[in-house]
Scaffold this active site. Structure first.
Site, PDB file in Angstrom:
ATOM      1  N   TYR A  44      -2.293  26.428   1.914  1.00 25.07           N
ATOM      2  CA  TYR A  44      -1.935  27.269   0.785  1.00 25.07           C
ATOM      3  C   TYR A  44      -0.440  27.580   0.852  1.00 25.07           C
ATOM      4  CZ  TYR A  44      -2.608  30.095  -3.203  1.00 25.07           C
ATOM      5  OH  TYR A  44      -2.496  30.584  -4.472  1.00 25.07           O
ATOM      6  N   ARG A  97       3.041  27.321 -14.634  1.00 17.66           N
ATOM      7  CA  ARG A  97       3.859  28.239 -13.826  1.00 17.66           C
ATOM      8  C   ARG A  97       3.293  28.245 -12.411  1.00 17.66           C
ATOM      9  NH1 ARG A  97       3.802  32.499 -11.260  1.00 17.66           N
ATOM     10  NH2 ARG A  97       1.618  32.819 -11.765  1.00 17.66           N
ATOM     11  N   LYS A 115      -7.003  26.871  -3.533  1.00 17.90           N
ATOM     12  CA  LYS A 115      -7.700  28.153  -3.724  1.00 17.90           C
ATOM     13  C   LYS A 115      -9.180  28.023  -3.390  1.00 17.90           C
ATOM     14  CE  LYS A 115      -4.847  31.175  -5.150  1.00 17.90           C
ATOM     15  NZ  LYS A 115      -4.431  32.391  -5.758  1.00 17.90           N
ATOM     16  N   GLU A 187      -5.590  30.350 -13.107  1.00 18.51           N
ATOM     17  CA  GLU A 187      -4.599  30.293 -12.039  1.00 18.51           C
ATOM     18  C   GLU A 187      -3.307  29.657 -12.523  1.00 18.51           C
ATOM     19  OE1 GLU A 187      -3.384  31.352  -8.641  1.00 18.51           O
ATOM     20  OE2 GLU A 187      -5.524  31.571  -8.935  1.00 18.51           O
ATOM     21  N   ASP A 188      -2.186  30.353 -12.330  1.00 21.43           N
ATOM     22  CA  ASP A 188      -0.863  29.785 -12.605  1.00 21.43           C
ATOM     23  C   ASP A 188      -0.682  29.264 -14.028  1.00 21.43           C
ATOM     24  OD1 ASP A 188      -0.134  30.568 -10.146  1.00 21.43           O
ATOM     25  OD2 ASP A 188      -0.028  28.601  -9.223  1.00 21.43           O
ATOM     26  N   ASP A 210      -6.134  35.494 -11.146  1.00 17.87           N
ATOM     27  CA  ASP A 210      -5.675  35.889  -9.817  1.00 17.87           C
ATOM     28  C   ASP A 210      -4.230  36.377  -9.845  1.00 17.87           C
ATOM     29  OD1 ASP A 210      -6.261  36.198  -7.057  1.00 17.87           O
ATOM     30  OD2 ASP A 210      -4.979  34.496  -6.633  1.00 17.87           O
ATOM     31  N   ASP A 211      -3.403  35.821 -10.719  1.00 17.75           N
ATOM     32  CA  ASP A 211      -1.989  36.212 -10.758  1.00 17.75           C
ATOM     33  C   ASP A 211      -1.839  37.639 -11.279  1.00 17.75           C
ATOM     34  OD1 ASP A 211      -1.066  33.480 -10.064  1.00 17.75           O
ATOM     35  OD2 ASP A 211      -1.993  33.026 -11.988  1.00 17.75           O
ATOM     36  N   ASN A 352       6.574  33.971  -4.236  1.00 16.98           N
ATOM     37  CA  ASN A 352       6.263  32.790  -3.417  1.00 16.98           C
ATOM     38  C   ASN A 352       6.973  31.568  -3.979  1.00 16.98           C
ATOM     39  OD1 ASN A 352       4.439  33.919  -1.574  1.00 16.98           O
ATOM     40  ND2 ASN A 352       2.830  33.957  -3.114  1.00 16.98           N
ATOM     41  N   ASN A 396      -1.203  38.840   0.735  1.00 16.60           N
ATOM     42  CA  ASN A 396      -1.685  37.513   0.359  1.00 16.60           C
ATOM     43  C   ASN A 396      -2.969  37.668  -0.456  1.00 16.60           C
ATOM     44  OD1 ASN A 396      -2.763  34.896   0.342  1.00 16.60           O
ATOM     45  ND2 ASN A 396      -1.860  34.421   2.333  1.00 16.60           N
TER      46      ASN A 396
END
Length: 496
Positions: A44, A97, A115, A187-188, A210-211, A352, A396
């Site tokens: 990860y 992203r 993930k 995600e992203d 999650d973001d 990150n 995290n």
């Protein structure tokens, strides 16, 4: 492990781990669980970021399901191509992203794959019940479009109606194929789409971003835990964020909600202790007309400031949180200003991978003369200042999302509610022991992560039952024991 350790380059370790997952899934998870602190940064963040950037070059075979714009109208058929029938968790990205690295298009697949490996290793979801998906609508990254090894559609990103129609088709196909209780983790995605998709589907599907929500929950846990070191309650603190995107506004909203829940003060009031700085400076009411909708609740009545340093000096926050995606933005002056009016400033540099962190652990401890409590998004090594060893916390998301997702799965939940995020945060904060506090830690060590995840899962499941959102009945008497008994463990079966 000796073979993995023999590689010096993290990307080579990543490739070796992915080949092991392909060759012997059980052994892959055994290694990951037994060496979680060493291997988490490999499968990860930060290594997965580099893997996504070079995904076309290291690509051997698809590890997940690709749904492209070309399959519009046939998404259900494509889903049915996946060999496993009973799916419990889907992680989906459109690659716009990826971490703080921007638009990596179809090569963002490394993120859902990584993930879901954590869902299994840390949260105990069966590997066969996990489905990584990348929705390929093109990329605006010219470098990738010109790259002969790019694995996705070579076109600019589809937007607007065309994009949302494809997503709508995908979401209904998922429900049709896998039922009401499959968890879809976004995600992203880029900011504008992330907020839009979450608000659109949270009332009709089991969805989680999650973001926005995972980051918020893990940061809130660190803040709640840090009160043991700082004293007082959350309501006594003033928060300043650098970065007002998905992570920044998500964390801010959850902090406001937690304070509101604990004090019964309306959330409109509790938001007033939280300030956000974006690329144009402090978000204030005089800018309200030009702000995106997700920034508007944070536009307070105060003087505008164009730089972070001016904002810090004017607001005098006790907590400084970085979610900007831009490295080295917590300068020496900013950190020294924080240290000037706080005995123990709390500094969270969350962007990150490591190259994008707002400051390093060494900088934070040195510039505050060892007084700050520091945590970051990617891992930093312990740092000795004036003879005292400081252990930086790592905020995290891997602490939260595997346990949260597992709690939703074992209770058969049909919706994700904000109260479940608060329950997950409090469960994580309660896992920090006095021994950890003595070392200045606000997160428990990742070595106990499966025990932590089982605890979080039990608290989330309990909340699902309390809210009447759980469908797995009757309710188990001891939810922690039940969670532990449901967890996947990578043991070889003994045959006669």
């Amino acid at each position: 492990m000796q073979n993995i350790r023999s590689y010096d380059v993290p990307l080579h370790k990543y490739v070796a781990m992915m080949e092991l997952e392909e060759r012997n899934e059980r052994l892959f998870y055994k290694l990951l669980i037994d060496n979680v602190e060493e291997l988490l940064p490999v499968v990860y963040t930060p290594t997965v970021g580099e893997a996504c950037q070079k995904y076309g070059s290291i690509f051997k075979r698809p590890q997940g399901l690709y749904i492209s714009l070309k399959e519009k109208g046939k998404v259900l058929e494509v889903l049915k191509n996946w060999p496993e029938r009973s799916i419990q968790v889907i992680v989906v990205t459109d690659g716009e992203r990826i971490l703080g690295l921007g638009d990596l298009g179809c090569q963002g697949m490394g993120i859902p794959v990584g993930k879901l490996a954590l869902y299994t290793a840390l949260g105990g979801v069966r590997p066969s019940a996990c489905l990584p998906i990348t929705i390929d609508v093109g990329t605006n990254n010219q470098k990738l479009l010109d790259d002969e090894f790019y694995i996705g559609l070579k076109q600019k990103r589809a937007t607007g109606k065309e994009y949302y129609e494809l997503l709508e088709e995908f979401m209904s196909a998922v429900k049709q194929n896998y039922g009401e209780k499959v968890l879809v983790q976004f995600e992203d995605f880029a900011n504008h789409n992330a907020f839009e998709l979450l608000s659109k589907y949270r009332t009709s599907h089991l969805v989680f971003n999650d973001d926005i929500q995972g980051t918020a929950s893990v940061v809130l846990a660190g803040l709640v835990a840090s009160l043991k070191l700082l004293g007082g309650s959350l309501a006594d603190h003033t928060f300043l964020f650098l970065g007002a995107g998905e992570a920044g506004t998500g964390i801010a909203e959850l902090i406001a909600l937690e304070i509101s829940t604990k004090t019964n003060i309306p959330i409109e009031e509790t938001r007033k202790k939280i300030y956000l700085v974006d690329s144009k400076g402090l978000i204030v009411s005089s800018r309200k007309e030009s702000l995106q909708h997700f920034k508007q609740p944070w536009a307070h009545e105060c003087e505008p400031h164009s730089t972070l340093l001016d904002a810090v000096k004017a607001i005098k926050p006790t907590v400084l949180i970085g979610t900007s995606g831009v490295g080295q933005t917590f300068t020496k002056e900013v950190i020294e200003a924080m240290a000037a009016f706080n005995e123990r400033p709390l500094i969270m540099a969350l962007s990150n991978p490591t190259s994008q962190a707002e400051c390093t652990a060494e900088q934070a401890y040195t510039w505050t003369e060892g007084r700050c409590i520091f945590s970051s998004g990617s891992p930093f090594d312990p740092y000795e200042y004036n003879g005292k060893l400081h252990i930086p916390g790592q905020a995290n998301n891997a602490y939260i999302f595997p346990g949260l997702g597992f709690g939703l799965v074992i209770s058969g939940a049909i919706r994700v509610h904000d109260e479940m995020l608060l329950a997950a945060s409090e469960a994580l904060a309660n896992q920090v022991s006095q021994e950890h506090y003595d070392k200045g830690m606000i997160y428990p060590p990742l070595t106990n992560i499966r025990k932590i995840s089982a605890n979080i899962a039990a608290h989330v499941a309990a909340k699902a039952y309390d809210l009447g959102l759980a469908t797995r009945l009757p309710r188990p008497r001891d939810l922690v024991k039940y969670a532990e008994s449901c967890m996947y463990t990578p043991n070889y079966r003994s045959y006669r």
